[in-house]
Structures are given as C-alpha cells and as structure tokens.
Design a protein around this motif. Structure first.
Motif, PDB file in Angstrom:
ATOM      1  N   HIS A 258       0.888  -1.394   0.025  1.00 43.53           N
ATOM      2  CA  HIS A 258      -0.058   0.127   0.044  1.00 43.53           C
ATOM      3  C   HIS A 258       0.999   1.096  -0.084  1.00 43.53           C
ATOM      4  O   HIS A 258       0.802   2.051   0.756  1.00 43.53           O
ATOM      5  CB  HIS A 258      -0.929   0.056   1.245  1.00 43.53           C
ATOM      6  CG  HIS A 258      -1.801  -1.239   1.067  1.00 43.53           C
ATOM      7  ND1 HIS A 258      -2.753  -1.417   0.245  1.00 43.53           N
ATOM      8  CD2 HIS A 258      -1.702  -2.349   1.999  1.00 43.53           C
ATOM      9  CE1 HIS A 258      -3.472  -2.508   0.726  1.00 43.53           C
ATOM     10  NE2 HIS A 258      -2.575  -3.137   1.633  1.00 43.53           N
TER      11      HIS A 258
ATOM     12  N   ASP B  26     -10.609   3.139   3.564  1.00 43.68           N
ATOM     13  CA  ASP B  26     -10.734   2.369   2.349  1.00 43.68           C
ATOM     14  C   ASP B  26      -9.728   0.917   2.902  1.00 43.68           C
ATOM     15  O   ASP B  26     -10.183  -0.004   2.386  1.00 43.68           O
ATOM     16  CB  ASP B  26      -9.976   2.904   1.202  1.00 43.68           C
ATOM     17  CG  ASP B  26     -10.837   3.968   0.503  1.00 43.68           C
ATOM     18  OD1 ASP B  26     -11.963   4.073   0.990  1.00 43.68           O
ATOM     19  OD2 ASP B  26     -10.401   4.730  -0.333  1.00 43.68           O
TER      20      ASP B  26
ATOM     21  N   SER C 230     -11.824  -1.020   5.074  1.00 47.00           N
ATOM     22  CA  SER C 230     -13.038  -1.793   4.514  1.00 47.00           C
ATOM     23  C   SER C 230     -12.586  -3.065   3.757  1.00 47.00           C
ATOM     24  O   SER C 230     -13.354  -3.798   3.480  1.00 47.00           O
ATOM     25  CB  SER C 230     -13.775  -0.735   3.519  1.00 47.00           C
ATOM     26  OG  SER C 230     -12.687  -0.538   2.482  1.00 47.00           O
ATOM     27  N   THR C 231     -11.311  -3.259   3.258  1.00 50.46           N
ATOM     28  CA  THR C 231     -10.970  -4.186   2.803  1.00 50.46           C
ATOM     29  C   THR C 231     -10.766  -5.505   3.687  1.00 50.46           C
ATOM     30  O   THR C 231     -10.337  -6.741   3.251  1.00 50.46           O
ATOM     31  CB  THR C 231      -9.702  -4.031   1.710  1.00 50.46           C
ATOM     32  OG1 THR C 231      -8.598  -4.036   2.891  1.00 50.46           O
ATOM     33  CG2 THR C 231      -9.903  -3.218   1.043  1.00 50.46           C
TER      34      THR C 231
END
Length: 112
Positions: free
Chosen positions: A63, A107, A110-111
């Motif tokens: 990331h 985000d 949420s994964t």
C-alpha cells in the motif's frame, strides 16, 4: 481483530481526535496558542507514527500510495523536536493532508 486492522483502526481514531481537537480553530496561530488542544493533537500524531511502526513492511510496500515513512518521520519530529515545531506546517498538515489520509485508511479498513 488482526494486528493490521487494530493498527489501522488506531490510526483512524487518532485522525478523528485530531479533527475534533482542531475543528474550532480558524488559524494556525489560534490553534498553537491553545496549549491543551495543541498538545493533545501532537500526541495523536505520535500515536499515528507508533501505529505505523507496528505495520509489517510488506503491508506498507503493498500500500505504497500512503507515504508511511514520511508520516512516521513526522512523528519523530513531533516526539524529538517538540519545541521546534512550526505551527503553520502543522496547520497545513491538519487542513490539507489529514482528510485524504483518513479516506485512505478507511478504504484499507474496509478491505478487511
């Protein structure tokens, strides 16, 4: 809750506290001169840096759109050069960089 999720959630909570602690101020100068709010906000930047250091390097590489090292480096400035902190720089981070970071962390959470 996984270690990653716990760290990301802690980062998100710290961001939300920063937003809460700074919402009533309209200028860097006003913010800087409110010692409790300024000190509390600086502590949350330290928390963010600490939580980043708990994330695996492989996760951070995966990331890499988030500037993990830069954020952690900022934590080191706050922790080790507290009296040399530039209020305008802090204010810029709060006003222009916290919301995008918050969105990216949300985000990621949420994964999971």
């Amino acid at each position: 809750m996984s270690k990653v999720t716990l760290s990301l959630t802690s980062i998100l909570e710290a961001i939300e506290k920063i937003e809460n602690y700074t919402k009533e101020f309209s200028t860097a100068d006003d913010f800087y001169h409110d010692e409790k709010s300024f000190d509390a906000t600086m502590m949350q930047f330290v928390v963010i840096g600490e939580m980043i250091s708990k994330l695996d390097e492989s996760f951070k590489k995966e990331h890499s759109n988030i500037p993990w090292q830069k954020i952690k480096g900022f934590r080191n400035i706050v922790a080790h050069n507290y009296f040399g902190i530039d209020a305008d720089e802090i204010w810029d981070i709060i006003k222009n960089r916290i919301k995008p970071l918050k969105s990216e962390i949300e985000d990621l959470i949420s994964t999971f």
